[in-house]
Enzyme design. Structure first.
Site, PDB file in Angstrom:
ATOM      1  N   MET A 272      -9.198   8.173   0.178  1.00 51.49           N
ATOM      2  CA  MET A 272     -10.024   8.526   1.346  1.00 51.49           C
ATOM      3  C   MET A 272     -10.560   9.942   1.186  1.00 51.49           C
ATOM      4  O   MET A 272      -9.830  10.846   0.765  1.00 51.49           O
ATOM      5  CB  MET A 272      -9.181   8.476   2.617  1.00 51.49           C
ATOM      6  CG  MET A 272      -8.466   7.161   2.814  1.00 51.49           C
ATOM      7  SD  MET A 272      -7.504   7.218   4.329  1.00 51.49           S
ATOM      8  CE  MET A 272      -6.690   5.619   4.248  1.00 51.49           C
TER       9      MET A 272
ATOM     10  N   SER B 286       0.841  -1.204   0.000  1.00 50.65           N
ATOM     11  CA  SER B 286       0.000   0.000   0.000  1.00 50.65           C
ATOM     12  C   SER B 286       0.869   1.244   0.000  1.00 50.65           C
ATOM     13  O   SER B 286       1.682   1.450   0.918  1.00 50.65           O
ATOM     14  CB  SER B 286      -0.897   0.016   1.232  1.00 50.65           C
ATOM     15  OG  SER B 286      -1.441   1.315   1.387  1.00 50.65           O
TER      16      SER B 286
ATOM     17  N   ASP C 170      -4.889   3.675  -1.694  1.00 51.11           N
ATOM     18  CA  ASP C 170      -5.960   3.992  -0.744  1.00 51.11           C
ATOM     19  C   ASP C 170      -6.493   5.394  -0.988  1.00 51.11           C
ATOM     20  O   ASP C 170      -5.769   6.380  -0.839  1.00 51.11           O
ATOM     21  CB  ASP C 170      -5.416   3.901   0.687  1.00 51.11           C
ATOM     22  CG  ASP C 170      -5.190   2.465   1.113  1.00 51.11           C
ATOM     23  OD1 ASP C 170      -6.146   1.681   1.055  1.00 51.11           O
ATOM     24  OD2 ASP C 170      -4.055   2.125   1.507  1.00 51.11           O
TER      25      ASP C 170
ATOM     26  N   PHE D 248      -6.507   4.685   8.373  1.00 48.56           N
ATOM     27  CA  PHE D 248      -5.112   4.971   8.703  1.00 48.56           C
ATOM     28  C   PHE D 248      -4.251   3.725   8.540  1.00 48.56           C
ATOM     29  O   PHE D 248      -4.714   2.608   8.805  1.00 48.56           O
ATOM     30  CB  PHE D 248      -4.998   5.465  10.148  1.00 48.56           C
ATOM     31  CG  PHE D 248      -5.759   6.742  10.383  1.00 48.56           C
ATOM     32  CD1 PHE D 248      -5.183   7.986  10.101  1.00 48.56           C
ATOM     33  CD2 PHE D 248      -7.074   6.700  10.832  1.00 48.56           C
ATOM     34  CE1 PHE D 248      -5.903   9.157  10.279  1.00 48.56           C
ATOM     35  CE2 PHE D 248      -7.803   7.873  11.015  1.00 48.56           C
ATOM     36  CZ  PHE D 248      -7.222   9.107  10.740  1.00 48.56           C
TER      37      PHE D 248
ATOM     38  N   ASP E  64      -6.654  -6.500   4.458  1.00 49.98           N
ATOM     39  CA  ASP E  64      -5.997  -5.185   4.468  1.00 49.98           C
ATOM     40  C   ASP E  64      -6.037  -4.624   5.886  1.00 49.98           C
ATOM     41  O   ASP E  64      -7.123  -4.464   6.457  1.00 49.98           O
ATOM     42  CB  ASP E  64      -6.751  -4.273   3.487  1.00 49.98           C
ATOM     43  CG  ASP E  64      -6.176  -2.868   3.393  1.00 49.98           C
ATOM     44  OD1 ASP E  64      -5.087  -2.619   3.935  1.00 49.98           O
ATOM     45  OD2 ASP E  64      -6.834  -2.026   2.746  1.00 49.98           O
ATOM     46  N   GLY E  65      -4.840  -4.333   6.416  1.00 49.71           N
ATOM     47  CA  GLY E  65      -4.744  -3.685   7.724  1.00 49.71           C
ATOM     48  C   GLY E  65      -3.932  -4.496   8.711  1.00 49.71           C
ATOM     49  O   GLY E  65      -4.327  -5.589   9.090  1.00 49.71           O
ATOM     50  N   GLY E  66      -2.775  -3.962   9.086  1.00 53.91           N
ATOM     51  CA  GLY E  66      -1.956  -4.616  10.110  1.00 53.91           C
ATOM     52  C   GLY E  66      -1.312  -5.917   9.656  1.00 53.91           C
ATOM     53  O   GLY E  66      -0.886  -6.725  10.491  1.00 53.91           O
TER      54      GLY E  66
ATOM     55  N   MET F   2     -12.322   4.455  -0.174  1.00 53.92           N
ATOM     56  CA  MET F   2     -12.966   4.665   1.131  1.00 53.92           C
ATOM     57  C   MET F   2     -13.661   6.019   1.050  1.00 53.92           C
ATOM     58  O   MET F   2     -13.248   6.994   1.682  1.00 53.92           O
ATOM     59  CB  MET F   2     -11.910   4.602   2.241  1.00 53.92           C
ATOM     60  CG  MET F   2     -11.412   3.184   2.483  1.00 53.92           C
ATOM     61  SD  MET F   2      -9.840   3.125   3.346  1.00 53.92           S
ATOM     62  CE  MET F   2      -8.737   3.328   1.956  1.00 53.92           C
TER      63      MET F   2
ATOM     64  N   HIS G 139      -1.348  -1.198  -4.184  1.00 57.20           N
ATOM     65  CA  HIS G 139      -2.611  -0.878  -3.498  1.00 57.20           C
ATOM     66  C   HIS G 139      -2.674   0.630  -3.265  1.00 57.20           C
ATOM     67  O   HIS G 139      -1.781   1.222  -2.662  1.00 57.20           O
ATOM     68  CB  HIS G 139      -2.669  -1.637  -2.176  1.00 57.20           C
ATOM     69  CG  HIS G 139      -3.967  -1.503  -1.433  1.00 57.20           C
ATOM     70  ND1 HIS G 139      -5.091  -2.241  -1.732  1.00 57.20           N
ATOM     71  CD2 HIS G 139      -4.311  -0.715  -0.387  1.00 57.20           C
ATOM     72  CE1 HIS G 139      -6.067  -1.919  -0.898  1.00 57.20           C
ATOM     73  NE2 HIS G 139      -5.630  -0.987  -0.068  1.00 57.20           N
TER      74      HIS G 139
ATOM     75  N   MET H 165     -11.492  -6.073   5.845  1.00 59.31           N
ATOM     76  CA  MET H 165     -10.626  -5.128   6.565  1.00 59.31           C
ATOM     77  C   MET H 165     -10.241  -5.728   7.923  1.00 59.31           C
ATOM     78  O   MET H 165     -11.108  -6.187   8.671  1.00 59.31           O
ATOM     79  CB  MET H 165     -11.342  -3.797   6.800  1.00 59.31           C
ATOM     80  CG  MET H 165     -11.598  -2.968   5.559  1.00 59.31           C
ATOM     81  SD  MET H 165     -10.120  -2.509   4.633  1.00 59.31           S
ATOM     82  CE  MET H 165      -9.177  -1.589   5.853  1.00 59.31           C
TER      83      MET H 165
ATOM     84  N   SER I  28       2.707  -0.363   6.105  1.00 58.42           N
ATOM     85  CA  SER I  28       3.853  -0.118   6.985  1.00 58.42           C
ATOM     86  C   SER I  28       4.849  -1.259   6.971  1.00 58.42           C
ATOM     87  O   SER I  28       6.063  -1.024   6.928  1.00 58.42           O
ATOM     88  CB  SER I  28       3.381   0.060   8.434  1.00 58.42           C
ATOM     89  OG  SER I  28       2.174   0.734   8.489  1.00 58.42           O
TER      90      SER I  28
ATOM     91  N   HIS J 207      -8.535   1.133  -3.720  1.00 58.64           N
ATOM     92  CA  HIS J 207      -9.443   0.894  -2.581  1.00 58.64           C
ATOM     93  C   HIS J 207     -10.131   2.213  -2.236  1.00 58.64           C
ATOM     94  O   HIS J 207      -9.511   3.104  -1.661  1.00 58.64           O
ATOM     95  CB  HIS J 207      -8.590   0.358  -1.415  1.00 58.64           C
ATOM     96  CG  HIS J 207      -9.348   0.115  -0.154  1.00 58.64           C
ATOM     97  ND1 HIS J 207      -8.714  -0.104   1.065  1.00 58.64           N
ATOM     98  CD2 HIS J 207     -10.674   0.051   0.115  1.00 58.64           C
ATOM     99  CE1 HIS J 207      -9.618  -0.289   2.000  1.00 58.64           C
ATOM    100  NE2 HIS J 207     -10.817  -0.193   1.461  1.00 58.64           N
TER     101      HIS J 207
HETATM  102  C1  DX5 Z   1      -6.330   1.517   5.836  1.00 59.52           C
HETATM  103  C2  DX5 Z   1      -5.913   1.215   4.438  1.00 59.52           C
HETATM  104  C3  DX5 Z   1      -4.802   0.270   4.322  1.00 59.52           C
HETATM  105  C4  DX5 Z   1      -3.493   0.759   4.909  1.00 59.52           C
HETATM  106  C5  DX5 Z   1      -2.839  -0.443   5.503  1.00 59.52           C
HETATM  107  O1  DX5 Z   1      -7.535   2.186   5.828  1.00 59.52           O
HETATM  108  O2  DX5 Z   1      -7.011   0.653   3.709  1.00 59.52           O
HETATM  109  O3  DX5 Z   1      -4.592  -0.152   2.977  1.00 59.52           O
HETATM  110  O4  DX5 Z   1      -2.627   1.331   3.981  1.00 59.52           O
HETATM  111  O5  DX5 Z   1      -1.744  -0.026   6.218  1.00 59.52           O
HETATM  112  P1  DX5 Z   1      -0.953  -1.012   7.195  1.00 59.52           P
HETATM  113  O6  DX5 Z   1      -0.482  -2.158   6.377  1.00 59.52           O
HETATM  114  O7  DX5 Z   1       0.118  -0.139   7.718  1.00 59.52           O
HETATM  115  O8  DX5 Z   1      -1.938  -1.449   8.260  1.00 59.52           O
HETATM  116 ZN    ZN Z   2      -6.531  -0.217   1.705  1.00 57.72          ZN
END
Ligand code: DX5
Ligand code: ZN
Length: 220
Positions: A36, A7, A34, A144, A176-178, A67, A32, A138, A199, A65
């Site tokens: 927003m 991402s 994002d 974030f 997606d996420g963490g 949002m 990816h 998710m 990250s 993606h």
């Molecule tokens: C969060 C995003 C993710 C984000 C993931 O709303 O949709 O794609 O970039 O970031 P990490 O991998 O750091 O959780």
């Molecule tokens: Zn995403």
């Protein structure tokens, strides 16, 4: 083999071309992106002009993606800007508009994805499954990067894998996420085929090794 979609939310926005080429060189599968709007989620990132510019500097699939509230308003522009997969949120509009948006994305020759926030049960996705090329579960609240992985989403991931097996076996399942070196295994065990990592990818000491770890045996 699983796919990894780094991402760019965790990239350096002043050096996106450099960071996209880095993803290519380290073996990443998709990019990816994002998007927003500060309304559907409490953060603002990037939009259509950035997708258009990214399209010019990479051949990797752009996994966009959204949002944003009422994505049907902008779906065509994102497809024209160069998205290969356009994912919308199930919670971002009425059922009718969500269905219409998925159909519109496909009619424009793009793959359509549907994303579920952590509080949305798997069952709510069922009516949409035949119209999707990818389901995104998710594993953080969207908005974030750098948040803690929600392992409590794994039963939902598994349920969706089972539902797709019966109703749309060609549809991909994404998380997606963490996602990192520690949490990727449980995602793959529960049926994830495409893993987003922001990250963890950009902070990895050895990004190519991190990519290989995510791609390794998918348990499917
Ligand atoms: C969060 C995003 C993710 C984000 C993931 O709303 O949709 O794609 O970039 O970031 P990490 O991998 O750091 O959780
Ligand atoms: Zn995403």
């Amino acid at each position: 083999m699983a796919l990894i979609a780094p991402s760019i939310l965790a990239a350096d926005f002043a050096n996106l071309e450099r960071d996209i080429h880095d993803i290519e060189q380290n073996g990443g599968d998709w990019v990816h992106v994002d998007v927003m709007d500060g309304v559907f989620v409490p953060n603002i990132s990037i939009g259509i002009p950035v997708v258009r510019s990214l399209r010019k500097v990479t051949k990797l699939p752009l996994d966009v993606h959204l949002m944003i509230t009422r994505p049907i308003r902008y779906a065509e522009e994102f497809v024209k800007a160069g998205a290969d997969i356009l994912t919308i949120h199930l919670e971002s509009d009425t059922r009718d508009n969500t269905l219409a948006c998925l159909q519109k994305i496909r009619s424009l020759g793009c793959r359509a994805g549907l994303s579920l926030k952590p509080g949305t049960p798997a069952e709510e996705a069922r009516p949409f499954l035949p119209y999707c090329d990818m389901i995104l579960v998710m594993t953080v609240e969207p908005g974030f990067g750098g948040q803690k992985f929600m392992a409590d989403q794994m039963p939902k991931l598994r349920s969706l894998r089972e539902m797709l097996r019966a109703e749309n076996p060609g549809c991909l399942l994404q998380v997606d996420g963490g996602v990192d070196a520690h949490t990727c295994g449980i995602c793959k065990e529960n049926g994830a085929q495409v893993l987003v990592a922001g990250s963890a990818y950009f902070r990895a000491q050895d990004r190519a090794a991190f990519v290989r770890l995510i791609q390794a045996e998918s348990y499917e």
